[in-house]
Design an enzyme around this catalytic site. Structure first.
Site, PDB file in Angstrom:
ATOM      1  N   TYR A   1      -6.377   2.058   7.006  1.00 20.15           N
ATOM      2  CA  TYR A   1      -5.580   0.959   6.455  1.00 20.15           C
ATOM      3  C   TYR A   1      -5.330  -0.167   7.449  1.00 20.15           C
ATOM      4  O   TYR A   1      -4.550  -1.071   7.152  1.00 20.15           O
ATOM      5  CB  TYR A   1      -4.249   1.461   5.916  1.00 20.15           C
ATOM      6  CG  TYR A   1      -3.521   2.406   6.862  1.00 20.15           C
ATOM      7  CD1 TYR A   1      -3.121   1.997   8.130  1.00 20.15           C
ATOM      8  CD2 TYR A   1      -3.245   3.713   6.481  1.00 20.15           C
ATOM      9  CE1 TYR A   1      -2.468   2.859   8.996  1.00 20.15           C
ATOM     10  CE2 TYR A   1      -2.588   4.582   7.339  1.00 20.15           C
ATOM     11  CZ  TYR A   1      -2.200   4.153   8.587  1.00 20.15           C
ATOM     12  OH  TYR A   1      -1.572   5.004   9.445  1.00 20.15           O
TER      13      TYR A   1
ATOM     14  N   GLU B   1       0.844  -1.210   0.000  1.00 21.33           N
ATOM     15  CA  GLU B   1       0.000   0.000   0.000  1.00 21.33           C
ATOM     16  C   GLU B   1       0.872   1.251   0.000  1.00 21.33           C
ATOM     17  O   GLU B   1       2.010   1.201   0.461  1.00 21.33           O
ATOM     18  CB  GLU B   1      -0.830   0.047   1.298  1.00 21.33           C
ATOM     19  CG  GLU B   1      -1.741  -1.121   1.483  1.00 21.33           C
ATOM     20  CD  GLU B   1      -2.243  -1.212   2.924  1.00 21.33           C
ATOM     21  OE1 GLU B   1      -1.940  -0.321   3.741  1.00 21.33           O
ATOM     22  OE2 GLU B   1      -2.943  -2.197   3.207  1.00 21.33           O
TER      23      GLU B   1
ATOM     24  N   ASP C   1       1.660  10.114   3.937  1.00 18.10           N
ATOM     25  CA  ASP C   1       2.522  10.942   4.771  1.00 18.10           C
ATOM     26  C   ASP C   1       1.664  11.941   5.538  1.00 18.10           C
ATOM     27  O   ASP C   1       1.432  13.055   5.085  1.00 18.10           O
ATOM     28  CB  ASP C   1       3.543  11.655   3.882  1.00 18.10           C
ATOM     29  CG  ASP C   1       4.700  12.179   4.703  1.00 18.10           C
ATOM     30  OD1 ASP C   1       4.790  11.831   5.893  1.00 18.10           O
ATOM     31  OD2 ASP C   1       5.511  12.938   4.158  1.00 18.10           O
TER      32      ASP C   1
ATOM     33  N   CYS D   1       8.645  45.252   5.217  1.00 17.40           N
ATOM     34  CA  CYS D   1       8.772  46.650   4.841  1.00 17.40           C
ATOM     35  C   CYS D   1       7.531  47.308   5.430  1.00 17.40           C
ATOM     36  O   CYS D   1       6.409  46.945   5.064  1.00 17.40           O
ATOM     37  CB  CYS D   1       8.765  46.775   3.317  1.00 17.40           C
ATOM     38  SG  CYS D   1       8.379  48.454   2.788  1.00 17.40           S
TER      39      CYS D   1
ATOM     40  N   LYS E   1       2.391   4.500   1.505  1.00 23.05           N
ATOM     41  CA  LYS E   1       2.591   4.968   2.875  1.00 23.05           C
ATOM     42  C   LYS E   1       2.191   6.444   2.875  1.00 23.05           C
ATOM     43  O   LYS E   1       2.914   7.294   2.363  1.00 23.05           O
ATOM     44  CB  LYS E   1       4.051   4.800   3.295  1.00 23.05           C
ATOM     45  CG  LYS E   1       4.294   5.182   4.736  1.00 23.05           C
ATOM     46  CD  LYS E   1       5.696   4.772   5.166  1.00 23.05           C
ATOM     47  CE  LYS E   1       5.932   5.004   6.641  1.00 23.05           C
ATOM     48  NZ  LYS E   1       5.710   6.373   7.088  1.00 23.05           N
TER      49      LYS E   1
ATOM     50  N   CYS F   1       4.659  51.402  -0.248  1.00 24.79           N
ATOM     51  CA  CYS F   1       5.782  50.823  -1.007  1.00 24.79           C
ATOM     52  C   CYS F   1       5.251  50.308  -2.355  1.00 24.79           C
ATOM     53  O   CYS F   1       4.282  49.545  -2.397  1.00 24.79           O
ATOM     54  CB  CYS F   1       6.399  49.686  -0.200  1.00 24.79           C
ATOM     55  SG  CYS F   1       7.563  48.688  -1.139  1.00 24.79           S
TER      56      CYS F   1
ATOM     57  N   CYS G   1      14.064  48.028   2.826  1.00 25.81           N
ATOM     58  CA  CYS G   1      13.270  47.410   1.752  1.00 25.81           C
ATOM     59  C   CYS G   1      14.018  47.548   0.422  1.00 25.81           C
ATOM     60  O   CYS G   1      14.422  48.656   0.058  1.00 25.81           O
ATOM     61  CB  CYS G   1      11.911  48.102   1.680  1.00 25.81           C
ATOM     62  SG  CYS G   1      10.976  47.632   0.203  1.00 25.81           S
TER      63      CYS G   1
ATOM     64  N   CYS H   1      11.612  50.207  -1.749  1.00 26.14           N
ATOM     65  CA  CYS H   1      11.387  51.614  -1.375  1.00 26.14           C
ATOM     66  C   CYS H   1      12.400  52.146  -0.368  1.00 26.14           C
ATOM     67  O   CYS H   1      12.337  53.306   0.014  1.00 26.14           O
ATOM     68  CB  CYS H   1       9.970  51.807  -0.847  1.00 26.14           C
ATOM     69  SG  CYS H   1       9.746  51.116   0.800  1.00 26.14           S
TER      70      CYS H   1
ATOM     71  N   LYS I   1      10.956   3.094   2.489  1.00 24.39           N
ATOM     72  CA  LYS I   1      10.947   4.539   2.262  1.00 24.39           C
ATOM     73  C   LYS I   1      11.646   4.881   0.953  1.00 24.39           C
ATOM     74  O   LYS I   1      12.779   4.465   0.732  1.00 24.39           O
ATOM     75  CB  LYS I   1      11.669   5.243   3.412  1.00 24.39           C
ATOM     76  CG  LYS I   1      11.061   4.967   4.782  1.00 24.39           C
ATOM     77  CD  LYS I   1       9.955   5.913   5.109  1.00 24.39           C
ATOM     78  CE  LYS I   1      10.511   7.176   5.731  1.00 24.39           C
ATOM     79  NZ  LYS I   1       9.482   8.030   6.262  1.00 24.39           N
TER      80      LYS I   1
HETATM   81  S1  IVH Z   1       0.167   0.178   8.878  1.00 21.09           S
HETATM   82  C1  IVH Z   1       0.829  -1.836  12.861  1.00 21.09           C
HETATM   83  N1  IVH Z   1      -0.255   1.283   6.530  1.00 21.09           N
HETATM   84  O1  IVH Z   1       3.292   5.077   8.765  1.00 21.09           O
HETATM   85  C2  IVH Z   1       0.998  -1.191  11.564  1.00 21.09           C
HETATM   86  N2  IVH Z   1       0.795   2.567   8.218  1.00 21.09           N
HETATM   87  O2  IVH Z   1       6.005   4.990   9.885  1.00 21.09           O
HETATM   88  C3  IVH Z   1       0.373   0.115  11.530  1.00 21.09           C
HETATM   89  N3  IVH Z   1       1.271   4.863   7.550  1.00 21.09           N
HETATM   90  O3  IVH Z   1       2.448   4.481  12.088  1.00 21.09           O
HETATM   91  C4  IVH Z   1       0.667   0.902  10.372  1.00 21.09           C
HETATM   92  N4  IVH Z   1       0.446   4.733   5.513  1.00 21.09           N
HETATM   93  O4  IVH Z   1       1.091   6.292  10.715  1.00 21.09           O
HETATM   94  C5  IVH Z   1       0.236   1.437   7.776  1.00 21.09           C
HETATM   95  N5  IVH Z   1      -0.724   2.150   4.431  1.00 21.09           N
HETATM   96  C6  IVH Z   1      -0.245   2.312   5.660  1.00 21.09           C
HETATM   97  C7  IVH Z   1       0.299   3.525   6.099  1.00 21.09           C
HETATM   98  C8  IVH Z   1       0.824   3.617   7.382  1.00 21.09           C
HETATM   99  C9  IVH Z   1       1.031   5.528   6.400  1.00 21.09           C
HETATM  100  C10 IVH Z   1       1.952   5.466   8.705  1.00 21.09           C
HETATM  101  C11 IVH Z   1       1.368   5.100  10.040  1.00 21.09           C
HETATM  102  C12 IVH Z   1       2.480   4.364  10.722  1.00 21.09           C
HETATM  103  C13 IVH Z   1       3.666   5.008  10.110  1.00 21.09           C
HETATM  104  C14 IVH Z   1       4.932   4.229  10.307  1.00 21.09           C
END
Ligand code: IVH
Length: 695
Positions: free
Chosen positions: A254, A135, A139, A456, A137, A461, A438, A441, A344
């Site tokens: 998720y 999935e 942010d 400023c 991740k 200005c 500035c 001006c 990551k």
């Molecule tokens: S699963 C026990 N799935 O990333 C597992 N986390 O750096 C729980 N996050 O704490 C997390 N997208 O805040 C999961 N598709 C995803 C996610 C996700 C973002 C975040 C979440 C987690 C953190 C870890």
């Protein structure tokens, strides 16, 4: 053995011990320093939402610490460790205990780490054909939302993993977060509704919303959010009324924490995604499946390619075992499940030479330093400029003209200078000296208490005036076609416009002196200015550039007060006590600002109060109402209508005060006369086509 030999041996043994002791001391020192550094950044990241280093560097720093601790466990045990799961509790909210602990995820940065993850699981579970779900991740900010008998009862941040901040009051403002789970899905089938379920997810902000909010903040001199995650974090912790509603937070689910009865929890991660959809909850949308290590790596790469098209920020992939039974068997360590792993993605980063730091003046007088560097390719586009935000930011990073700097795309969209390659610093560089006056001006700059922005203070200005006029005339505000930066600059230089209200006093003769102008374009501009007098009220409120009052707040203000005259009559204490109310009170307390609004009214501006819900600005004719009359030389009525609608405008059948333009052809009839009586611009087909081309 001679005495000499013994003495030498003793000396050698002592030396070896001393070297070892020295190495241990050095490791101890390094560990302590690294821990202090991580603790420092932890605090900035989790509690202040104001990190100093990029997320990627932050993660790598934590990774280095973990590696050092693993290599020297005895030394690591001597000194107190940094908490593994940061702590996001802010002290501003009641805290609430999670039923099931909220863990973090182990992170990886290379293909080999992912393969090792699979190998570990394969060994632990005794099989190699493990099925995974991959999935995005997201942010954002982790949250646990509890539904009891299908009703939302609480939203809690991760906190320290055991208990977190109860942010229910703010979370319920998230438009896509339903208060109840749907008992019947779209296909008519009944959904199981658990007695209690803790759903785990992420609150985040889309790129579009991040850009919108930062653009507004930049214009009003407020500190910018470094990335969408900081914006999400900063918003969900707001105690101030109204702020959360005005920012479009998103949420995605998720995972599952506690579920009672356990049988109500779908048996696979894929099944969970399906169930989330059936319950009417926002889910991850797109995910990938894989079996074994090779497919896992292919899926992670596919996600990396796809994420350029995502409307939301991602910083990696999350790889999860699909079967919940196997997840339970694999279990968890102290801080993370063994069945999941974050991968990551390295941010797009480039190194380039800084050619100049240019200081720009915004419409509220804020001086913004901008880095101009040798153009570099970054995540698919060429970048040559990046905001350096403010004076302190340059000083903190000691960025100097001539330096080789690292440029990254923060949140994948906005280029940012994240650091300096000191090893390549040319000998002759000098620390950047921020201007004391500035650059436009020459007025001495000022700084308000508690603000990082340097301003400023001269409201007259020319740079500020130009920016105020550009903002007012822009499509986001009253949308005067043709009144762009070049024309505004010329008008300001001539002294023809000193205030937004002066736009409505412009004479044809002045426009004709602008040089390149023909009579026709002067007429078109006058028609556009005339038409803008009837823009919706919120566009004027937005156009006034009141600090803290962007488009969304302006619509609220328009709804609440109904007219510009009404705003002038409000007593200072009656604007309300929220952020918008305070901003309005401060704005209308200034005689200069009152004079602007009075000037607009005196010049014949009559904003329309209704229609605040018209289509979002964007098209060339956004919000503009046309009335067609007579036969046009080339376009049919249907074609003209289509063009107007495609550009965001509307066609009305009769002329009223709300009409912006009457588009007249041969034998126009009574409508043209009505327009003349009401002072509404009448344009021909050529002028109409020019409007569409934005001439
Ligand atoms: S699963 C026990 N799935 O990333 C597992 N986390 O750096 C729980 N996050 O704490 C997390 N997208 O805040 C999961 N598709 C995803 C996610 C996700 C973002 C975040 C979440 C987690 C953190 C870890």
């Amino acid at each position: 053995m001679s005495r000499v030999v013994v003495a030498v041996l003793i000396a050698l043994a002592w030396a070896a011990w001393a070297v070892a002791a020295d190495a241990a001391a050095a490791t101890r020192q390094r560990l302590t320093a690294l821990r202090a550094e991580v603790a420092h950044h932890d605090k900035l990241y989790h509690q202040h939402a104001a990190p100093e280093i990029s997320d990627y560097d932050y993660d790598r720093l934590k990774q280095r610490l973990r590696e050092l601790e693993a290599a020297f466990p005895e030394i690591a045990r001597e000194t107190p460790a940094v908490a593994e799961i940061g702590d996001d509790r802010s002290g501003l909210f009641q805290t609430h205990r999670h039923r099931e602990r909220m863990l973090s995820l182990d992170k990886s940065y290379a293909e080999a780490d992912l393969r090792a993850f699979h190998a570990r699981l394969a060994k632990l579970l005794g099989r190699d054909d493990l099925a995974y779900v991959v999935e995005p991740k997201f942010d954002g900010f982790a949250v646990s939302v509890t539904y009891e008998k299908g009703k939302l009862i609480r939203a809690v941040t991760r906190g320290n993993g055991v208990e977190g901040d109860d942010i229910t009051a703010n979370a319920v403002m998230i438009r896509r977060l339903p208060r109840t789970l749907r008992a019947v899905a779209d296909d008519g089938a009944a959904n199981p509704i658990p007695d209690t379920i803790e759903l785990r997810g992420e609150i985040y902000v889309s790129f579009a919303e991040f850009s919108r909010i930062n653009a507004e903040r930049e214009a009003t001199g407020e500190a910018l959010f470094a990335n969408p995650r900081n914006l999400a974090t900063g918003t969900i912790r707001q105690r101030e009324a109204g702020v959360v509603e005005r920012r479009n937070l998103e949420i995605v689910f998720y995972g599952v924490g506690a579920c009672m009865p356990l049988s109500a929890q779908p048996p696979t991660q894929r099944g969970l995604h399906d169930m989330l959809r059936r319950w009417g909850l926002p889910g991850v949308g797109k995910f990938w499946t894989a079996r074994g290590a090779d497919e896992l790596w292919v899926a992670v790469q596919a996600l990396d390619r796809a994420r350029a098209g995502f409307a939301f920020p991602t910083d990696g992939a999350v790889v999860k075992l699909d079967e919940v039974a196997l997840q339970r068997e694999a279990g968890a360590t102290e801080h993370a499940p063994r069945w999941a792993m974050a991968y990551k993605f390295a941010p797009a980063r480039a190194e380039t030479q800084l050619r100049a730091i240019v200081v720009q003046v915004g419409r509220t007088g804020v001086l913004t330093p901008v880095a101009e560097f040798a153009p570099v390719e970054l995540a698919g586009s060429t970048v040559a400029r990046a905001s350096l935000h403010n004076r302190d930011e340059i000083a903190r990073k000691d960025i100097r003209v001539g330096d080789f700097v690292y440029v990254e795309k923060a949140g994948e969209i906005i280029p940012a200078v994240v650091g300096v390659n000191l090893a390549r610093r040319p000998a002759a560089t000098r620390a950047f000296v921020f201007p004391e006056s500035c650059p436009v001006c020459r007025t001495a700059v000022a700084q308000r208490a508690g603000e990082v922005a340097v301003r400023c203070p001269n409201a007259a200005c020319p740079a500020q005036l130009r920016r105020r006029l550009e903002h007012f005339a822009s499509r986001e505000c009253v949308a005067i076609d043709g009144l762009g930066p070049a024309t505004i600059e010329a008008l300001v230089e001539k002294g023809a416009v000193k205030d937004v209200a002066d736009i409505y006093r412009l004479r044809r003769a002045v426009l004709l002196t602008l040089g390149k102008d023909t009579g026709k374009s002067a007429d078109r501009m006058l028609a556009a200015i005339e038409a803008s007098k009837r823009a919706e009220l919120w566009r004027f409120v937005h156009g006034l550039g009141i600090p803290q009052v962007g488009a969304v707040a302006a619509k609220e203000v328009a709804r609440r007060f109904g007219s510009l005259d009404a705003l002038l009559r409000v007593a200072p204490g009656e604007f309300g006590h929220d952020a918008t109310g305070r901003a309005l009170a401060a704005f209308f307390a200034e005689p200069r600002n009152r004079a602007t609004v009075e000037g607009l009214l005196a010049a014949g501006v009559r904003p329309i109060a209704h229609g605040t819900a018209t289509a979002a600005p964007g098209g060339r004719l956004a919000g503009k109402i046309f009335v067609l009359t007579g036969a046009l030389p080339t376009l049919t009525r249907a074609q003209a209508t289509e063009k107007i609608q495609a550009a965001g405008g509307k066609v009305a059948s009769s002329v009223s005060r709300n009409t912006h333009y009457v588009l007249a052809g041969a034998e126009p009839g009574a409508k043209r006369e009505q327009a003349r009586t009401l002072g509404i611009p009448v344009i021909d087909e050529a002028a109409f086509l020019a409007l569409l081309r934005d001439e």
